[in-house]
Write a protein that holds these residues in place. Structure first.
Motif, PDB file in Angstrom:
ATOM      1  N   THR A 341      23.756   1.069  41.031  1.00  0.00           N
ATOM      2  CA  THR A 341      24.609   0.147  39.850  1.00  0.00           C
ATOM      3  C   THR A 341      26.013   0.079  39.037  1.00  0.00           C
ATOM      4  O   THR A 341      26.863   1.027  40.051  1.00  0.00           O
ATOM      5  CB  THR A 341      23.766   0.786  38.536  1.00  0.00           C
ATOM      6  N   ALA A 342      26.271  -1.389  39.039  1.00  0.00           N
ATOM      7  CA  ALA A 342      27.676  -1.219  38.226  1.00  0.00           C
ATOM      8  C   ALA A 342      27.713  -0.979  37.204  1.00  0.00           C
ATOM      9  O   ALA A 342      26.930  -2.149  37.038  1.00  0.00           O
ATOM     10  CB  ALA A 342      28.875  -1.942  38.942  1.00  0.00           C
ATOM     11  N   LEU A 343      28.100  -0.305  35.719  1.00  0.00           N
ATOM     12  CA  LEU A 343      28.523  -0.517  34.812  1.00  0.00           C
ATOM     13  C   LEU A 343      30.059  -0.466  34.288  1.00  0.00           C
ATOM     14  O   LEU A 343      30.105   0.653  34.678  1.00  0.00           O
ATOM     15  CB  LEU A 343      27.356   0.814  33.998  1.00  0.00           C
ATOM     16  N   LEU A 349      23.282   3.996  31.092  1.00  0.00           N
ATOM     17  CA  LEU A 349      22.426   4.310  32.444  1.00  0.00           C
ATOM     18  C   LEU A 349      21.578   4.613  32.286  1.00  0.00           C
ATOM     19  O   LEU A 349      21.218   5.339  31.583  1.00  0.00           O
ATOM     20  CB  LEU A 349      23.282   4.931  33.394  1.00  0.00           C
ATOM     21  N   SER A 350      20.279   3.880  32.536  1.00  0.00           N
ATOM     22  CA  SER A 350      19.082   4.490  32.352  1.00  0.00           C
ATOM     23  C   SER A 350      18.514   4.050  34.560  1.00  0.00           C
ATOM     24  O   SER A 350      18.328   3.120  34.125  1.00  0.00           O
ATOM     25  CB  SER A 350      17.875   3.396  31.474  1.00  0.00           C
ATOM     26  N   TRP A 351      18.090   4.939  34.214  1.00  0.00           N
ATOM     27  CA  TRP A 351      16.985   4.706  36.108  1.00  0.00           C
ATOM     28  C   TRP A 351      15.609   6.096  35.817  1.00  0.00           C
ATOM     29  O   TRP A 351      15.564   6.181  35.387  1.00  0.00           O
ATOM     30  CB  TRP A 351      17.711   5.463  37.539  1.00  0.00           C
ATOM     31  N   ALA A 384      12.476   9.765  34.953  1.00  0.00           N
ATOM     32  CA  ALA A 384      13.794   9.018  34.637  1.00  0.00           C
ATOM     33  C   ALA A 384      14.675   9.971  33.538  1.00  0.00           C
ATOM     34  O   ALA A 384      14.975  11.168  33.339  1.00  0.00           O
ATOM     35  CB  ALA A 384      13.429   8.659  33.139  1.00  0.00           C
ATOM     36  N   LEU A 385      16.606   9.255  34.602  1.00  0.00           N
ATOM     37  CA  LEU A 385      17.679   9.724  33.957  1.00  0.00           C
ATOM     38  C   LEU A 385      18.251   9.601  32.791  1.00  0.00           C
ATOM     39  O   LEU A 385      18.394   7.357  33.549  1.00  0.00           O
ATOM     40  CB  LEU A 385      18.427  10.096  35.765  1.00  0.00           C
TER      41      LEU A 385
END
Length: 1036
Positions: A341-343, A349-351, A384-385
């Motif tokens: 992911t690039a933000l 961020l939600s993983w 979940a991170l």
């Protein structure tokens, strides 16, 4: 080797500051197409178990990753970093760890590989290194004897030595390698190694040795012998089963493993073993029962195979059972993972990752190989991170970790946090934009910026505000509707964020609407013709225009379909030419016009008419001996209504398909049945139907099934009844056979009827052979050459058919009874003899002519020749004979019965052959129309006939006639016409006939007043011909 703490690991990674600076510095140009270059596993370590005395004394634990720059590696053992710089036994090859001079105490444990580059680091899965070994049994003396009574059960303990690695047990009896064979009475447990004998027999007495094999080291050790001795106090009576071997409760079973459950009982009689599931669910079909049911094997164990299993041992004295639960467990495996992911900076961020396993796995997260601690912006909940308000230091390699007591798994992803000022390097406005007057136009403002930029629009120097016609969306897009010429001008988008600003400018041009001036119209056309579908426009000169055509929704490929389709016209015309139109070209054609600012289309329906398609399902509904009722289904009319049908038939006796008569005579297009008439009985027919319309005849239908008409009495009589000839007392009758297709049925034959002329009663004869066309009636009372009335009829198994008309046929006649008299022979030449005789006087028999028989030698009958002449002739010339040869000749009269008696033979000798040389040295002179010829005489040899004169052959070209002049001199004078060409040849004449001709002399009408000569040898003909052609004229 020292243990690494997280703080120490952070201090050892100074590249983190370099990464942050690199990201900040390059993101001004890197924000659009981010390339993730952090480490990625290609190969991770796997568990190893090695023989403690490995022959190569070396172990390799594989580890390989990819990334840019190429990753570097570190290894840990039991959680402690391995200091490879000071370890002479361990080194790396690529990322793989190689251990030399293996040591069980120092090298056994859990290994983990770390791969890292400037973007971050990741940990591999864990791998164990174990060493397999097998010690000797502690005591090598003979074990204590085991005393049992006959009929009693016994257990001989193995007591395996200390070991590592899987073992296989076996037992020997008395001596090695006399192995104990397992059956329903004897069992060797692979769990305990012990030998179980359900019921001891006298033959079991002896020494037993336990044999232990290590599957990894392939070592084998033997225990001391255990004597088995029978007690002397009698035989053991019967008793109920006693289970000595049974599986534990619970039995842990890993997913996809092979589970073996053991159960064995002692007893007298020998117990029988059976298995079941206590839940009542049948045993899975994959289950295998081994060693007389003492082992239950469950391959590829799954969760549905778990539960309580029961072993039942039973004999006639009773039964006993053991049961235990087989518990399923599985190490974690991924159900959901995250992606690279690039933000932008300050985004969230939600993983989330999810794994399955038994027991349920727990989750943790790692960043660059370090445990992520949830605090402040960083939160972790059930795998979940989430990280809020990202900053550049959040970039790195993250790993989700799922773990239960049976295993641990890792999944990696890279996070890149972006920060950059706005840039239009990849999304500038077009320098010139075009829009149609009255239409709408959209101008997009899409700068690359992290965080996203705030945009505003200007027209010229005026900042645009939203109005009824002007729409400004939050993402920076400008939309103008119902544009007019006043909207033309320069437009600029300005984008800003905390890192800077950027702008892009384009000019908007408003054009007049495009109009279609000529459209295609709906048309009907005949297959095979060609047409042009028009498509023409009027457009603003500033626009670029392109034309394309679609057929039934698919764009026409003019390269691939160029044989039929071609686009014609210039820049304002997109006309479509269609050549040699086929049925499949019927449909909807759409002309597509594309300009810079709009798209237009116009369409037409093209109906292609062609001959009808083939009818189908032709069937014979009913059939008689002469008719057939047909039905069929119609084919496609191909754009033109079907106006009628033609029925065709084929039999084994016809050449191809032929039209047949029907009722009604004309079958119109609305009819799907017809009756075929005029068929022959007992013939196998196929039928087909052809449809027609205004365009023409279509393709024929597939043929019907072969069908035979019914049989009937013959309706056709034999023809050409005749006969005659034969031998004495015979009446020969012949006829033309009835063709097979007219025989009308089986059992076909002929009826022959005849009677003497003037009588009433017919004599009949029957011939059942179909192919016979001749009948001979023999009777000694038949007078020679007597007339008979004859007729021939036909019949089959259905009855008799018609007879032919009556013909008169004469019976056989007698051969002539008298031979010709006064037979004379005269040799005419070397190849010809003339034979004469007197006519036979009137006799009772007919004389149709005479037959002359000749031969060279009475002893060679195969040399006989024969000449037959019909009529009242008394002379014949026999030709083709040999020169200077004696021939014998005889004459007989003949009629239809054959030749009569021959005359007495006479003989005659043919003359000698003529000279085989042509006249030579021919000289000629042409004065006016008079040609004078001279030549050398031909002298005959002893074996040749004497020359009696010469024959001059004159061929006139214009009339193509031939004249001859016979002379006994060697000169000749000829009078020729001046208006024609001549060919002259000279031959020697003798009693033996004509000799060989000279080479031809060509006299051309232009040669009057010339002279010449002919060469003396045939071999000079080529030269002479060339000479005379040059002298006289062109070649004749």
């Amino acid at each position: 080797m020292s243990r690494i703490r997280p703080r120490q690991l952070r201090m050892m990674l100074p590249w983190k500051q370099i990464v942050l600076l690199s990201i900040t510095g390059c993101l001004a140009v890197c924000t659009e197409d981010v390339i993730f270059q952090g480490p990625r596993w290609r190969m991770e370590p796997s568990d190893l178990i090695l023989p403690i005395n490995s022959p190569d004394h070396q172990a390799t634990i594989m580890c390989e990753a990819e990334g840019s720059p190429p990753p570097q590696y570190r290894w840990s053992l039991n959680g402690t970093l391995i200091d490879l710089g000071n370890d002479y036994r361990r080194h790396m090859s690529g990322g793989s760890l190689i251990i030399s001079n293996l040591d069980k105490d120092q090298d056994t444990g859990v290994y983990q590989c770390m791969a890292f580059n400037m973007w971050g680091s990741i940990l591999s899965r864990r791998a164990t290194l174990q060493f397999a070994y097998l010690d000797n049994f502690k005591s090598q003396t003979v074990r204590s004897a085991v005393n049992v009574r006959e009929g009693q059960g016994v257990v001989l303990l193995c007591g395996p030595p200390t070991h590592s690695g899987e073992l296989i047990f076996a037992w020997t009896f008395n001596k090695y390698p006399n192995f104990v064979q397992q059956n329903s009475r004897r069992f060797i447990s692979q769990e305990t190694g012990s030998l179980y004998i359900a019921k001891v027999e006298r033959s079991d007495v002896g020494n037993y040795t336990c044999v232990v094999n290590n599957t990894v080291t392939r070592e084998k050790v033997l225990s001391s012998p255990t004597p088995l001795v029978l007690r002397s106090d009698g035989v053991m009576g019967e008793y109920e089963p006693k289970i000595e071997v049974h599986f534990p409760d619970p039995v842990p079973a890993a997913k996809e493993s092979v589970v073996n459950l053991e159960c064995f009982a002692l007893g007298n009689p020998i117990p029988e073993i059976s298995w079941r599931r206590t839940s009542g669910v049948p045993l899975p079909s994959k289950v295998k029962l081994k060693n007389s049911n003492a082992v239950l094997e469950i391959p590829n164990f799954q969760q549905e195979d778990s539960g309580t299993y029961e072993c039942m041992a039973e004999n006639r004295r009773g039964k006993n059972a053991a049961r235990g639960r087989v518990a399923f467990h599985a190490k974690p495996h991924w159900l959901q993972t995250m992606t690279d992911t690039a933000l932008s900076i300050e985004e969230n961020l939600s993983w989330e990752c999810k794994a399955n396993g038994k027991p349920k796995p727990s989750y943790s997260w790692m960043k660059n190989g370090e445990q992520v601690i949830p605090e402040g912006r960083v939160q972790i909940e059930n795998g979940a991170l989430s990280v809020t308000a990202l900053n550049l230091s959040d970039s790195g390699m993250y790993q989700c970790v799922a773990e239960n007591k049976h295993g641990i798994i890792y999944y990696s992803a890279q996070l890149i946090v972006l920060a950059s000022a706005p840039s239009f390097s990849k999304s500038q406005l077009k320098a010139l934009l075009k829009a149609r007057s009255g239409g709408e136009v959209t101008l997009e403002c899409k700068p690359q910026a992290s965080p996203p930029a705030i945009s505003l629009w200007k027209k010229g120097n005026e900042i645009l505000q939203g109005t009824e016609r002007i729409s400004l969306s939050p993402n920076g897009t400008l939309k103008l509707t119902n544009v007019t010429m006043r909207d033309a001008g320069s437009y600029t988008c300005i984008a800003k964020n905390q890192f800077g600003a950027a702008s892009t400018t384009g000019r908007l041009l408003i054009t007049e609407p495009t109009r279609i001036t000529m459209r295609p119209t709906n048309m009907e056309i005949i297959v095979g013709e060609s047409i042009v579908l028009p498509c023409q426009i009027a457009h603003d000169a500033a626009l670029d225009v392109s034309f394309s055509w679609a057929f039934n929704g698919q764009l026409i490929d003019f390269q691939q379909d160029g044989y039929h389709f071609e686009r014609v016209g210039g820049s304002i015309s997109g006309d479509l030419m269609i050549r040699n139109i086929q049925l499949n070209h019927g449909g909807k054609y759409v002309c597509l016009i594309n300009t810079d600012v709009e798209s237009l289309s116009t369409s037409a329906i093209l109906v292609v008419k062609g001959p009808p398609g083939p009818p189908d399902k032709v069937a014979v509904e009913e059939i008689t001996d002469s008719t057939a009722q047909l039905s069929w289904t119609p084919g496609r009319d191909n754009g033109s209504p079907i106006t009628g049908y033609i029925v065709q038939a084929r039999t084994p006796f016809t050449v191809g398909w032929q039209a047949v008569d029907t009722v009604p005579e004309v079958v119109n297009g609305n009819m799907l049945t017809a009756t075929v008439v005029g068929l022959n009985a007992w013939v196998e027919y196929e039928f087909r139907v052809v449809a027609c319309n205004a365009v023409g005849l279509g393709e024929p239908s597939p043929p019907s099934a072969k069908t035979r008409t019914e049989d009937a009495i013959p309706d056709t009589a034999p023809t050409d009844v005749a006969g005659g000839g034969g031998t004495k007392s015979e009446l020969v009758i012949t006829w033309e056979p009835v063709p097979e297709e007219l025989q009308n049925g089986e059992g076909f034959g002929y009826i022959i009827a005849f009677r003497p002329v003037g009588t009433v009663t017919w004599t009949r004869a029957v011939i059942s052979t179909v192919g016979v066309a001749r009948y001979v009636f023999r009777n000694d009372t038949i007078p020679p050459f007597s007339p008979f009335d004859v007729k021939v009829g036909a019949y089959n198994k259905r009855g008799e058919g018609p007879f032919s008309s009556v013909a008169t046929v004469f019976s056989a006649e007698d051969v002539p009874s008298v031979a010709p008299k006064r037979v004379r022979a005269r040799s005419l030449s070397a190849a010809q003899i003339e034979v004469t005789w007197e006519d036979v006087p009137d006799i009772a028999e007919r004389v149709l002519g005479y037959e002359v028989v000749y031969w060279e030698d009475d002893t060679k009958p195969d040399t006989v020749g024969k000449v037959r002449i019909t009529g009242n002739y008394t002379l014949v010339n026999i030709t083709g004979l040999k020169a200077n040869t004696v021939y014998y000749l005889s004459v007989a009269a003949f009629n239809t019965a054959g030749p009569g008696p021959q005359s007495a033979p006479i003989n005659n000798t043919t003359k000698k052959p003529p000279p085989d040389r042509a006249p030579l040295n021919i000289q000629w002179t042409m004065i006016g129309s008079t040609l004078t010829l001279h030549w050398d005489p031909v002298v005959a040899m002893e074996t040749e006939s004497k020359v009696t004169g010469y024959l001059v052959v004159l061929k006139r070209h214009r009339y193509n006639d031939i004249n001859t002049i016979l002379t006994n001199k060697t000169t000749a004078v000829l009078s020729l016409s001046a208006n024609d060409n001549y060919l002259i040849q000279i031959k020697a004449m003798s009693d033996g006939g004509e000799g060989v001709g000279s080479e031809p002399i060509h006299i051309h009408r232009l040669s009057m007043g010339a002279r010449g000569s002919r060469a003396s040898r045939l071999s000079n003909w080529s030269h002479s011909a060339a000479l005379f052609s040059a002298l006289l004229c062109s070649v004749w």
